[in-house]
Design a protein around this motif. Structure first.
Motif, PDB file in Angstrom:
ATOM      1  N   UNK A   1       8.721 -16.442  -9.565  1.00 49.24           N
ATOM      2  CA  UNK A   1       9.057 -15.252  -9.819  1.00 49.24           C
ATOM      3  C   UNK A   1       7.680 -14.674  -8.832  1.00 49.24           C
ATOM      4  N   UNK A   2       7.875 -13.903  -8.173  1.00 52.75           N
ATOM      5  CA  UNK A   2       6.885 -13.242  -7.100  1.00 52.75           C
ATOM      6  C   UNK A   2       6.052 -12.127  -7.751  1.00 52.75           C
ATOM      7  N   UNK A   3       4.774 -12.153  -7.558  1.00 49.62           N
ATOM      8  CA  UNK A   3       3.935 -11.232  -8.044  1.00 49.62           C
ATOM      9  C   UNK A   3       3.864 -10.158  -6.984  1.00 49.62           C
ATOM     10  N   UNK A   4       3.918  -8.876  -7.622  1.00 49.17           N
ATOM     11  CA  UNK A   4       3.732  -7.585  -7.184  1.00 49.17           C
ATOM     12  C   UNK A   4       2.283  -7.261  -7.003  1.00 49.17           C
ATOM     13  N   UNK A   5       1.897  -6.777  -5.644  1.00 49.74           N
ATOM     14  CA  UNK A   5       0.411  -6.338  -5.607  1.00 49.74           C
ATOM     15  C   UNK A   5       0.792  -4.722  -5.625  1.00 49.74           C
ATOM     16  N   UNK A   6      -0.182  -4.123  -6.492  1.00 45.90           N
ATOM     17  CA  UNK A   6      -0.359  -2.816  -6.596  1.00 45.90           C
ATOM     18  C   UNK A   6      -1.658  -2.445  -6.271  1.00 45.90           C
ATOM     19  N   UNK A   7      -1.518  -1.424  -5.025  1.00 44.06           N
ATOM     20  CA  UNK A   7      -2.643  -1.047  -4.508  1.00 44.06           C
ATOM     21  C   UNK A   7      -2.761   0.480  -4.693  1.00 44.06           C
ATOM     22  N   UNK A   8      -3.722   0.929  -5.398  1.00 46.75           N
ATOM     23  CA  UNK A   8      -3.820   2.433  -5.688  1.00 46.75           C
ATOM     24  C   UNK A   8      -4.016   3.324  -4.128  1.00 46.75           C
ATOM     25  N   UNK A   9      -3.281   4.181  -4.380  1.00 44.87           N
ATOM     26  CA  UNK A   9      -3.363   5.157  -3.175  1.00 44.87           C
ATOM     27  C   UNK A   9      -4.648   5.328  -2.535  1.00 44.87           C
ATOM     28  N   UNK A  10      -5.555   5.869  -3.524  1.00 49.64           N
ATOM     29  CA  UNK A  10      -6.931   6.401  -2.836  1.00 49.64           C
ATOM     30  C   UNK A  10      -7.824   5.102  -2.160  1.00 49.64           C
ATOM     31  N   UNK A  11      -7.239   3.633  -2.440  1.00 44.45           N
ATOM     32  CA  UNK A  11      -8.257   2.949  -1.930  1.00 44.45           C
ATOM     33  C   UNK A  11      -7.885   2.455  -0.527  1.00 44.45           C
ATOM     34  N   UNK A  13      -8.054   3.779   2.616  1.00 42.89           N
ATOM     35  CA  UNK A  13      -8.760   4.644   3.574  1.00 42.89           C
ATOM     36  C   UNK A  13      -9.571   5.442   3.108  1.00 42.89           C
ATOM     37  N   UNK A  14     -10.103   6.456   3.892  1.00 40.29           N
ATOM     38  CA  UNK A  14     -11.232   7.418   3.471  1.00 40.29           C
ATOM     39  C   UNK A  14     -10.461   8.813   2.895  1.00 40.29           C
ATOM     40  N   UNK A  15     -11.183   9.181   1.804  1.00 39.85           N
ATOM     41  CA  UNK A  15     -10.490  10.303   1.236  1.00 39.85           C
ATOM     42  C   UNK A  15     -11.097  11.612   2.175  1.00 39.85           C
ATOM     43  N   UNK A  16     -10.244  12.804   1.937  1.00 40.60           N
ATOM     44  CA  UNK A  16     -10.693  13.798   3.085  1.00 40.60           C
ATOM     45  C   UNK A  16     -12.122  14.230   2.826  1.00 40.60           C
TER      46      UNK A  16
END
Length: 173
Positions: A1-11, A13-16
């Protein structure tokens, strides 16, 4: 079974806010550099004008030192003699200051003295130039109605130079 990587959207790049801070800091650095360059360029022009005044006095002393008068003295005579750098001239007999405005040299007071006239000097530069010692041969310096011997006091320079471009006249013996 393949693990899914979850990356948080805020991480990703740079925030506004972070990007805005980087831009603001960059703008401050660029503004400081531009301001420093302008100040340094104006200081260099003042130094060149002071050097030009001294070079003209030296050239005239060399050419007219053992003569009884300054008859025939003008920018064209100085240019023809080769006693001044070519960079002081913008054409035949046309001497210019570091702001590319006219500099004239002519006999005065019965041809026993001569005047060096710098035209259209910016007010801030005018104050620096006329408050510095112009040499022992200078009889007077005049700008905007204020006159002094060899140099002006700061108060006289502020009055004479005002806030616009000025003509500075050195009378030399």
């Amino acid at each position: 079974m393949q693990k899914q990587k979850y990356v948080r959207r805020g991480q990703r790049g740079l925030s506004l806010i972070e990007a805005s801070m980087v831009l603001a800091l960059s703008a401050v650095v660029v503004a400081g550099a531009v301001m420093y360059y302008g100040t340094a360029a104006e200081s260099a022009k003042v130094a060149r004008a002071q050097a030009q005044l001294g070079a003209i006095q030296t050239a005239v002393a060399g050419l007219y030192g053992n003569q009884s008068s300054y008859v025939g003295l003008d920018a064209a005579a100085l240019q023809t003699s080769g006693a001044l750098p070519v960079s002081y001239f913008s054409g035949v007999g046309a001497m210019v200051n570091p702001w590319n405005e006219a500099v004239t040299v002519a006999p005065v007071i019965g041809n026993r003295n001569y005047a060096i006239t710098f035209t259209d000097i910016p007010a801030a530069a005018c104050k620096k130039i006329v408050t510095s010692d112009a040499g022992t041969g200078v009889v007077s310096v005049e700008v905007g109605g204020s006159t002094g011997v060899s140099q002006l006091t700061l108060a006289d320079a502020n009055t004479g130079c005002g806030t616009t471009t000025q003509t500075v006249v050195y009378t030399v013996r």
